[in-house]
Design a protein around this motif. Structure first.
Motif, PDB file in Angstrom:
ATOM      1  N   GLU A 206     -13.968   1.793 -23.676  1.00  0.00           N
ATOM      2  CA  GLU A 206     -14.127   0.658 -22.764  1.00  0.00           C
ATOM      3  C   GLU A 206     -14.546   1.131 -21.380  1.00  0.00           C
ATOM      4  N   LEU A 207     -13.949   2.227 -20.916  1.00  0.00           N
ATOM      5  CA  LEU A 207     -14.304   2.758 -19.600  1.00  0.00           C
ATOM      6  C   LEU A 207     -15.759   3.230 -19.585  1.00  0.00           C
ATOM      7  N   GLN A 208     -16.169   3.834 -20.670  1.00  0.00           N
ATOM      8  CA  GLN A 208     -17.557   4.307 -20.751  1.00  0.00           C
ATOM      9  C   GLN A 208     -18.534   3.142 -20.827  1.00  0.00           C
ATOM     10  N   ASP A 209     -18.115   2.050 -21.498  1.00  0.00           N
ATOM     11  CA  ASP A 209     -18.973   0.860 -21.582  1.00  0.00           C
ATOM     12  C   ASP A 209     -18.956   0.044 -20.300  1.00  0.00           C
ATOM     13  N   ASN A 210     -17.868   0.227 -19.499  1.00  0.00           N
ATOM     14  CA  ASN A 210     -17.714  -0.493 -18.232  1.00  0.00           C
ATOM     15  C   ASN A 210     -17.765  -2.006 -18.431  1.00  0.00           C
ATOM     16  N   ASP A 211     -16.878  -2.480 -19.319  1.00  0.00           N
ATOM     17  CA  ASP A 211     -16.755  -3.920 -19.567  1.00  0.00           C
ATOM     18  C   ASP A 211     -15.887  -4.527 -18.462  1.00  0.00           C
ATOM     19  N   ILE A 212     -16.528  -5.152 -17.491  1.00  0.00           N
ATOM     20  CA  ILE A 212     -15.813  -5.647 -16.314  1.00  0.00           C
ATOM     21  C   ILE A 212     -14.828  -6.751 -16.674  1.00  0.00           C
ATOM     22  N   THR A 213     -15.121  -7.510 -17.727  1.00  0.00           N
ATOM     23  CA  THR A 213     -14.219  -8.590 -18.124  1.00  0.00           C
ATOM     24  C   THR A 213     -12.872  -8.036 -18.577  1.00  0.00           C
ATOM     25  N   GLN A 214     -12.905  -7.019 -19.441  1.00  0.00           N
ATOM     26  CA  GLN A 214     -11.658  -6.414 -19.900  1.00  0.00           C
ATOM     27  C   GLN A 214     -10.906  -5.755 -18.755  1.00  0.00           C
ATOM     28  N   GLU A 215     -11.626  -5.140 -17.839  1.00  0.00           N
ATOM     29  CA  GLU A 215     -10.971  -4.491 -16.704  1.00  0.00           C
ATOM     30  C   GLU A 215     -10.298  -5.512 -15.801  1.00  0.00           C
ATOM     31  N   LEU A 216     -10.918  -6.671 -15.641  1.00  0.00           N
ATOM     32  CA  LEU A 216     -10.293  -7.739 -14.858  1.00  0.00           C
ATOM     33  C   LEU A 216      -9.043  -8.269 -15.561  1.00  0.00           C
ATOM     34  N   LEU A 217      -9.113  -8.418 -16.882  1.00  0.00           N
ATOM     35  CA  LEU A 217      -7.952  -8.884 -17.636  1.00  0.00           C
ATOM     36  C   LEU A 217      -6.803  -7.893 -17.551  1.00  0.00           C
ATOM     37  N   MET A 218      -7.123  -6.595 -17.586  1.00  0.00           N
ATOM     38  CA  MET A 218      -6.079  -5.581 -17.458  1.00  0.00           C
ATOM     39  C   MET A 218      -5.478  -5.600 -16.064  1.00  0.00           C
ATOM     40  N   MET A 219      -6.305  -5.857 -15.047  1.00  0.00           N
ATOM     41  CA  MET A 219      -5.800  -5.949 -13.688  1.00  0.00           C
ATOM     42  C   MET A 219      -4.842  -7.130 -13.553  1.00  0.00           C
ATOM     43  N   ILE A 220      -5.207  -8.259 -14.135  1.00  0.00           N
ATOM     44  CA  ILE A 220      -4.346  -9.445 -14.079  1.00  0.00           C
ATOM     45  C   ILE A 220      -3.034  -9.197 -14.808  1.00  0.00           C
ATOM     46  N   THR A 221      -3.117  -8.509 -15.952  1.00  0.00           N
ATOM     47  CA  THR A 221      -1.904  -8.177 -16.708  1.00  0.00           C
ATOM     48  C   THR A 221      -0.983  -7.283 -15.888  1.00  0.00           C
ATOM     49  N   THR A 222      -1.555  -6.255 -15.295  1.00  0.00           N
ATOM     50  CA  THR A 222      -0.762  -5.347 -14.450  1.00  0.00           C
ATOM     51  C   THR A 222      -0.127  -6.099 -13.294  1.00  0.00           C
ATOM     52  N   TYR A 223      -0.895  -6.964 -12.664  1.00  0.00           N
ATOM     53  CA  TYR A 223      -0.386  -7.749 -11.532  1.00  0.00           C
ATOM     54  C   TYR A 223       0.792  -8.620 -11.960  1.00  0.00           C
ATOM     55  N   GLY A 224       0.665  -9.251 -13.124  1.00  0.00           N
ATOM     56  CA  GLY A 224       1.738 -10.103 -13.618  1.00  0.00           C
ATOM     57  C   GLY A 224       3.034  -9.342 -13.818  1.00  0.00           C
ATOM     58  N   PHE A 225       2.940  -8.138 -14.365  1.00  0.00           N
ATOM     59  CA  PHE A 225       4.148  -7.347 -14.583  1.00  0.00           C
ATOM     60  C   PHE A 225       4.699  -6.777 -13.278  1.00  0.00           C
ATOM     61  N   GLU A 226       3.830  -6.509 -12.316  1.00  0.00           N
ATOM     62  CA  GLU A 226       4.312  -6.064 -11.001  1.00  0.00           C
ATOM     63  C   GLU A 226       5.078  -7.196 -10.318  1.00  0.00           C
ATOM     64  N   LEU A 227       4.614  -8.428 -10.484  1.00  0.00           N
ATOM     65  CA  LEU A 227       5.319  -9.575  -9.911  1.00  0.00           C
ATOM     66  C   LEU A 227       6.701  -9.761 -10.537  1.00  0.00           C
TER      67      LEU A 227
END
Length: 227
Positions: A88-109
Motif C-alpha cells: 500500500e505504501l509503495q502504491d501510495n493509495d491516499i484513500t487508505q492512508e486517510l482512513l488509517m489516519m482517521i482510525t488512529t485519531y479515533g483511538f487517540e481520542l
C-alpha cells in the motif's frame, strides 16, 4: 488557563499541578480545548510519514520481513499485514492512508477515557479522592506530552522511537505528580509510587488490548481480513 500556566504544567509540574487542582474544567471543555487538537498529532505524524517519508517505512518493513522469515514463531497474519502495508505504501493509495489516519485519531481520542478509568478506580485505594472530572483532568494533561511526541511518527527511526518513549515516560511522571497534587494521594509510605506502578501496568495491558482492536480495523482497511 493562560498559555503560560499551560506551559508551566510541563516546565514546572511540581508547582503548576498544585494549582491545577483549583481548576474546574468539564469533560466537554477538556475535549474541545485540548484533546481534539493534541490527539490529532500522532495521527498526522503517521499520515505524513506514510506520504512524505514512506521510503523509511518501506525499508523498515523490508527488514522486519527479512527477520520474520527466520522466525518460525512469527504470526502469519502479522507477516501478511506487513506485506500488504508495504504494498500500500509503495502504491501510495491516499484513500487508505486517510482512513488509517482517521482510525488512529479515533483511538487517540479514546485514550483519555482509558487512563481516566484506571486513575478513577485506583486513586481511592491509595488514599486519593474519587472524582471522575479531576481524574479526567489528570489524564488529559498527562497525555499531552505523549501526543506531542507522536509527531515523530513522521519518520521511522531509532531517534523517533526514543522521543516517543520519552513522551510516554513523561506522561506517567505527570500522572504520578497529578496523583499527589490533584487527587490527594499521600506521598508518605510510597503510596503515590505504588499508585503509579499499578497505573502503568494496567494502562499498558489495556492499551495492548485496545491496540489489537485498532490493528484489526487497520487490517480490514488494508484488505487483509476478508479481502
Amino acid at each position: 488557563m493562560s498559555f503560560q500556566e499551560f506551559l508551566d504544567l510541563y516546565l514546572k509540574p511540581k508547582v503548576a499541578w498544585e494549582k491545577l487542582k483549583e481548576e474546574n474544567f468539564t469533560i466537554q471543555q477538556l475535549y474541545l480545548k485540548y484533546i481534539i487538537f493534541f490527539a490529532f498529532i500522532p495521527a498526522l505524524g503517521h499520515f505524513l510519514g506514510f506520504v512524505v517519508f514512506r521510503d523509511y517505512y518501506v525499508n523498515a518493513i523490508k527488514k522486519f520481513l527479512e527477520m520474520a522469515e527466520k522466525d518460525a514463531q512469527q504470526s502469519e497474519l502479522t507477516i501478511r499485514y506487513m506485506q500488504t502495508l508495504m504494498a500500500e505504501l509503495q502504491d501510495n493509495d491516499i484513500t487508505q492512508e486517510l482512513l488509517m489516519m482517521i482510525t488512529t485519531y479515533g483511538f487517540e481520542l479514546f485514550k483519555p477515557v482509558v487512563l481516566t478509568a484506571i486513575i478513577f478506580f485506583l486513586a481511592p485505594a491509595f488514599g486519593g479522592i474519587k472524582d471522575p472530572v479531576k481524574s479526567f483532568t489528570v489524564a488529559t494533561f498527562a497525555l499531552i506530552p505523549s501526543w506531542v511526541a507522536g509527531i515523530f511518527y513522521i519518520m521511522n527511526s531509532p531517534i523517533s522511537m526514543f522521543v516517543i518513549f520519552m513522551g510516554m515516560f513523561y506522561t506517567f511522571y505527570l500522572v504520578f505528580i497529578g496523583g499527589e497534587k490533584v487527587l490527594g494521594i499521600p506521598s508518605e509510605k510510597s503510596k503515590n509510587f505504588q499508585f503509579i506502578i499499578v497505573v502503568i501496568i494496567l494502562y499498558l495491558v489495556i492499551s495492548g488490548i485496545v491496540g489489537q482492536v485498532e490493528t484489526t480495523i487497520t487490517y480490514k482497511i488494508l484488505g487483509v481480513i476478508g479481502g
